[in-house]
Scaffold this motif. Structure first.
Motif, PDB file in Angstrom:
ATOM      1  N   ALA A   1       6.057  -5.812   0.771  1.00 15.74           N
ATOM      2  CA  ALA A   1       7.519  -5.786   0.799  1.00 15.74           C
ATOM      3  C   ALA A   1       8.045  -5.071  -0.433  1.00 15.74           C
ATOM      4  N   ARG A   2       9.123  -4.329  -0.234  1.00 20.24           N
ATOM      5  CA  ARG A   2       9.779  -3.655  -1.344  1.00 20.24           C
ATOM      6  C   ARG A   2      10.628  -4.662  -2.110  1.00 20.24           C
ATOM      7  N   GLN A   3      10.422  -4.756  -3.423  1.00 19.78           N
ATOM      8  CA  GLN A   3      11.143  -5.717  -4.246  1.00 19.78           C
ATOM      9  C   GLN A   3      12.498  -5.157  -4.694  1.00 19.78           C
ATOM     10  N   LYS A   4      13.332  -6.014  -5.274  1.00 18.33           N
ATOM     11  CA  LYS A   4      14.678  -5.601  -5.672  1.00 18.33           C
ATOM     12  C   LYS A   4      14.663  -4.503  -6.730  1.00 18.33           C
ATOM     13  N   ASP A   5      13.605  -4.463  -7.556  1.00 15.84           N
ATOM     14  CA  ASP A   5      13.533  -3.423  -8.579  1.00 15.84           C
ATOM     15  C   ASP A   5      12.937  -2.123  -8.038  1.00 15.84           C
ATOM     16  N   GLY A   6      12.653  -2.081  -6.739  1.00  7.64           N
ATOM     17  CA  GLY A   6      12.122  -0.877  -6.121  1.00  7.64           C
ATOM     18  C   GLY A   6      10.612  -0.823  -6.050  1.00  7.64           C
ATOM     19  N   SER A   7       9.931  -1.725  -6.730  1.00  6.79           N
ATOM     20  CA  SER A   7       8.469  -1.722  -6.730  1.00  6.79           C
ATOM     21  C   SER A   7       7.934  -2.330  -5.434  1.00  6.79           C
ATOM     22  N   LEU A   8       6.690  -1.978  -5.113  1.00  6.21           N
ATOM     23  CA  LEU A   8       6.040  -2.531  -3.944  1.00  6.21           C
ATOM     24  C   LEU A   8       5.337  -3.822  -4.324  1.00  6.21           C
ATOM     25  N   GLY A   9       5.692  -4.903  -3.679  1.00  5.77           N
ATOM     26  CA  GLY A   9       5.096  -6.197  -3.990  1.00  5.77           C
ATOM     27  C   GLY A   9       4.687  -6.932  -2.737  1.00  5.77           C
ATOM     28  N   LYS A  10       4.621  -8.241  -2.848  1.00  2.00           N
ATOM     29  CA  LYS A  10       4.209  -9.084  -1.737  1.00  2.00           C
ATOM     30  C   LYS A  10       5.244 -10.173  -1.487  1.00  2.00           C
ATOM     31  N   ASP A  11       5.523 -10.417  -0.225  1.00  3.52           N
ATOM     32  CA  ASP A  11       6.280 -11.593   0.180  1.00  3.52           C
ATOM     33  C   ASP A  11       5.284 -12.662   0.602  1.00  3.52           C
ATOM     34  N   LYS A  12       5.424 -13.857   0.066  1.00  8.82           N
ATOM     35  CA  LYS A  12       4.536 -14.954   0.446  1.00  8.82           C
ATOM     36  C   LYS A  12       5.263 -15.853   1.441  1.00  8.82           C
ATOM     37  N   VAL A  13       4.583 -16.149   2.536  1.00 12.11           N
ATOM     38  CA  VAL A  13       5.168 -16.973   3.584  1.00 12.11           C
ATOM     39  C   VAL A  13       4.263 -18.171   3.852  1.00 12.11           C
ATOM     40  N   ASN A  14       4.842 -19.354   3.821  1.00  7.33           N
ATOM     41  CA  ASN A  14       4.122 -20.581   4.158  1.00  7.33           C
ATOM     42  C   ASN A  14       4.557 -21.050   5.540  1.00  7.33           C
ATOM     43  N   TYR A  15       3.576 -21.369   6.369  1.00  6.97           N
ATOM     44  CA  TYR A  15       3.831 -21.865   7.716  1.00  6.97           C
ATOM     45  C   TYR A  15       3.315 -23.303   7.838  1.00  6.97           C
ATOM     46  N   GLU A  16       4.152 -24.189   8.310  1.00  3.85           N
ATOM     47  CA  GLU A  16       3.726 -25.549   8.620  1.00  3.85           C
ATOM     48  C   GLU A  16       3.866 -25.743  10.120  1.00  3.85           C
ATOM     49  N   LEU A  17       2.741 -25.783  10.821  1.00  2.59           N
ATOM     50  CA  LEU A  17       2.728 -25.901  12.276  1.00  2.59           C
ATOM     51  C   LEU A  17       2.710 -27.377  12.663  1.00  2.59           C
ATOM     52  N   ASN A  18       3.691 -27.782  13.439  1.00  2.50           N
ATOM     53  CA  ASN A  18       3.830 -29.184  13.822  1.00  2.50           C
ATOM     54  C   ASN A  18       3.472 -29.363  15.296  1.00  2.50           C
TER      55      ASN A  18
END
Length: 249
Positions: free
Chosen positions: A47-64
């Protein structure tokens, strides 16, 4: 029957984009025969970060998962999704609004996705599960069509989750028609065009190539009735439409 249910759950998780990595945990939980259980998993997306750099978005999933009235028959009830430990939403499953793991992430980052829906202005319109499309009764007064949805971060429903903004066909945005206005090379090849349409419909930022060989990223913005272009650093671009098509508008 229990084995059939387990295999169904495994196939469903794979279809929803969770792969097969949860199979062992799923088997263990089902064997405990509790009324309900949870399984957690995390993922990262470029994901593109607010400062323009390429970073990572971390997503947590809790499956119920919950157990139905049938003995030891389980179903995926909901998935709680948390993006970068900042924004969270719970998506219900099995009620006609199933979204994949990637689509849930895209919705939380503010993108729109394309879904089949029952269109009946006499009642609340709802999003269809893929398995329901062929089950509509003729003469029911309901029509199946496609709509675009995105999360409304200003409104929450009774369960405390974000409401949906819905954009119907009469909103005036048709993805393929809008794309055809621009000099995009992938539109010249049937398979590449289908990949482009499918990816944009899932809310992705899709890489494409303009006729001048410039690489770009494209996103669908049905709310604003437009296609948004970005360069490789994810700066917004103004791409001119095809002149011949614009003259006929």
């Amino acid at each position: 029957m229990e084995n059939n249910n387990l295999e169904f759950l495994k196939k469903n998780l794979k279809f929803l984009g969770f792969g097969t990595s949860l199979n062992a945990a799923l088997e263990a939980k089902v064997s405990e025969r509790q009324e309900s259980f949870k399984i957690g998993v995390s993922a990262e997306f470029n994901a593109r970060q607010k400062d323009g750099s390429l970073g990572k978005d971390k997503v947590n999933y809790e499956l119920n998962f919950s157990r139905s009235s049938k003995p030891y028959h389980y179903f995926l009830d909901s998935v709680k999704v948390t993006l970068n430990d900042q924004i969270q939403n719970t998506f219900s499953y099995g009620k006609g609004n199933d979204v994949t793991a990637k689509e849930a992430y895209n919705l939380l980052r503010g993108a729109s996705i394309h879904k089949k829906a029952i269109l009946n202005r006499q009642m609340d319109n709802r999003i269809l599960a893929s398995s329901e499309v062929g089950q509509m009764k003729e003469g029911s007064g309901e029509m199946i069509d496609s709509i675009w949805i995105k999360l409304d971060f200003e409104k929450r429903n009774e369960q405390g989750n974000f409401s949906y903004k819905k954009f119907y066909p009469d909103h005036g945005f048709h993805l393929e028609t809008e794309l055809s206005r621009f000099p995009i090379k992938e539109l010249e090849n049937f398979q590449e065009k289908e990949v482009l349409l499918s990816s944009l419909g899932r809310g992705n930022s899709q890489k494409a190539t303009l006729e001048n060989s410039q690489s770009v990223f494209i996103e669908a913005d049905p709310e604003s009735k437009k296609i948004q272009f970005y360069d490789m650093d994810f700066n917004k671009l103004d791409v001119l439409p095809n002149q011949t098509q614009e003259m006929g508008r």
